[in-house]
Design an enzyme around this catalytic site. Structure first.
Site, mmCIF file in Angstrom:
data_model
loop_
_atom_site.group_PDB
_atom_site.id
_atom_site.type_symbol
_atom_site.label_atom_id
_atom_site.label_comp_id
_atom_site.label_asym_id
_atom_site.label_seq_id
_atom_site.Cartn_x
_atom_site.Cartn_y
_atom_site.Cartn_z
ATOM 1 C CB SER A 27 1.595 0.404 -1.227
ATOM 2 O OG SER A 27 2.883 0.879 -1.461
ATOM 3 C CG HIS A 55 1.713 5.043 -4.274
ATOM 4 N ND1 HIS A 55 2.055 5.169 -2.951
ATOM 5 C CD2 HIS A 55 1.792 3.721 -4.549
ATOM 6 C CE1 HIS A 55 2.340 3.983 -2.452
ATOM 7 N NE2 HIS A 55 2.187 3.084 -3.402
ATOM 8 C CG ASP A 99 2.468 7.649 -1.027
ATOM 9 O OD1 ASP A 99 2.723 7.828 -2.225
ATOM 10 O OD2 ASP A 99 2.270 6.520 -0.540
#
Length: 453
Positions: A255, A96, A62
């Site tokens: 996610s 994120h 990520d």
């Protein structure tokens, strides 16, 4: 969908916004923990008596991770940034990756670790694999390399809360490499509300995950498809941020649900270190559940897969290990050229291309032995059928995948009494319908009106 658009759909409601009004940090942190409804829904306190994920490394491919966040410090390995070749635990802007890491292995902070974000597997380690933001058309460049790096660094679970638009041969070979090395790969189904999951989530050997809200209703933007395997919380999820000014934020997306499934896998891999990746998924699948309004649907369902994960049940139920691959459809061996030291054209491919004048003695003996085994099995089956009358086939009938007793389309773990038989979502004390005698009761019963999709 490119890598520039990750699976998480940020809601824009920042939990840390209270700082603008001068709220005390302790009050903010307490509210942050209170906002983590999945921990209450899963009855995390009971889960952590069984496993905390200790000894397990989860790779998060990520954005790089902010390893110095107070809720993550000590749980994040240096990893590698494929952006600049350096470490991947020093992110200070993009949130994120940090958010996913915190949902998996956040440990909170303050007295008794009672404040901030707590992950579902708080003693697991995070291996951050920082991937670059790249343009459309080349947004898979490096995916295979990132997966191989995670495998070679001994991660036993790989979290992929990303959505590549397509897969290359190198990507597929890397997924086969992960399967060969017994690494569990988890990916989100996508956030477009489409009737197909992302190419990555649809790949053999990958656990495709959808998102549900606190009532068990599927999130409207959660992609669906025949490859869907599991569902987990993915609506109004509080997680850590890399930004120092806004240490927490709120978001929706597959996610987040992917991170919760990865965390559940880490819990299981810690408690059952001898089980294969497929057998770990087997436990998650066999203990998954559906909201009452969805009971009786054909499983796996395109939206729920086999249901919403129940980590406590997966950790405590008496479930036979089953076959090595469990419910996973493994990548074909011939699609992984160069994997595990086997070069293209060698091994099986080379053997299949050899010319000969006929079957050798060993092959003939092997065929004869196989015929005898088949005859023996037929005789045993016939005898048992005569003896037992109309008893069904072993392993729960058609649709099972080798594990004894698996019956995905029959009543059982998907139609249990308790919270799934209530008349409304708030029938039990507390907003999450927890029953003190039945930990791990998520998902709660749905509203009286059947939920839409």
């Amino acid at each position: 969908m490119s890598f520039t658009r990750t699976l998480r759909a940020v809601s824009g409601a920042v939990v840390a916004g209270a700082l603008l009004f001068g709220a005390a940090p302790n009050a903010l942190a307490d509210q942050t923990r209170d906002d983590q409804w999945p921990l209450k829904a899963f009855d995390a306190a009971s889960i952590w008596k069984e496993s905390t994920g200790k000894g397990v490394t989860v790779a998060v491919i990520d954005d790089p991770v902010y390893g110095d966040h107070p809720d993550l410090k000590g749980n994040v390995l240096p990893g590698k940034s494929f952006i600049d070749g350096g470490r991947a635990d020093r992110e200070s802007g993009k949130n994120h990756g940090t958010g996913m890491a915190s949902l998996i292995a956040g440990h909170g902070h303050g007295a008794g670790k009672a404040d901030g974000v707590m992950g579902l597997a708080p003693d697991a380690k995070i291996l951050p694999v920082g991937r670059p933001e790249v343009g459309a058309g080349v947004d898979n460049s490096g995916l295979g390399e990132w997966i191989r790096y995670a495998v070679d660094q001994h991660a036993s679970v790989i979290n992929l809360s990303i959505a590549p638009a397509f897969l290359t041969d190198s990507d597929r070979e890397a997924l086969a490499y992960a399967a060969k090395k017994d690494v569990l790969v988890v990916a989100g189904s996508g956030n477009d509300g489409e009737d197909k999951v992302t190419p990555l989530a649809a790949s053999p050997g990958v656990v495709a995950v959808g998102a549900a809200d606190k009532t068990g209703k599927i999130w409207a933007k959660s992609n669906s498809g025949s490859q869907m395997m599991l569902t987990a919380p993915g609506v109004e999820i509080t997680s850590a941020s890399a930004s120092g000014s806004d240490p927490y934020h709120l978001a929706d997306g597959t996610s987040d649900s992917t991170a919760y499934v990865s965390a559940a896998a880490a819990l299981l891999r810690s408690k059952f270190p001898d089980l294969t990746a497929g057998q770990i998924v087997n436990r998650l699948v066999k203990t998954a559940a559906l909201p009452k309004s969805e009971e009786g649907i054909h499983l796996p369902d395109a939206h729920y897969g086999f249901g919403i994960i129940r980590p406590y049940s997966a950790l405590t139920k008496d479930i036979p290990a089953g076959s090595k691959n469990g419910p996973l459809k493994m990548p074909k061996a011939d699609s992984s050229a160069g994997v595990g030291g086997t070069s293209a054209g060698s091994g099986g491919q080379q053997a299949s291309g050899e010319k000969g004048e006929g079957l050798g003695t060993g092959a003939i003996v092997g065929i004869a032995a196989g015929v005898l085994v088949v005859v023996a099995v037929i005789v045993i089956v016939v005898v048992r059928q005569k003896k037992n009358g109309r008893n069904g086939p072993p392993n729960g009938g058609p649709g099972g995948f080798g594990g004894p007793g698996f019956a995905p389309q029959q009543p059982g773990p998907y139609q249990q009494p308790g919270p799934y038989q209530q008349s409304g979502p708030y029938a039990q004390p507390g907003p999450y319908q927890q029953q003190p005698s039945a930990p791990g009761s998520y998902p709660p019963a749905p509203p009286t009106q059947p939920p839409g999709r």
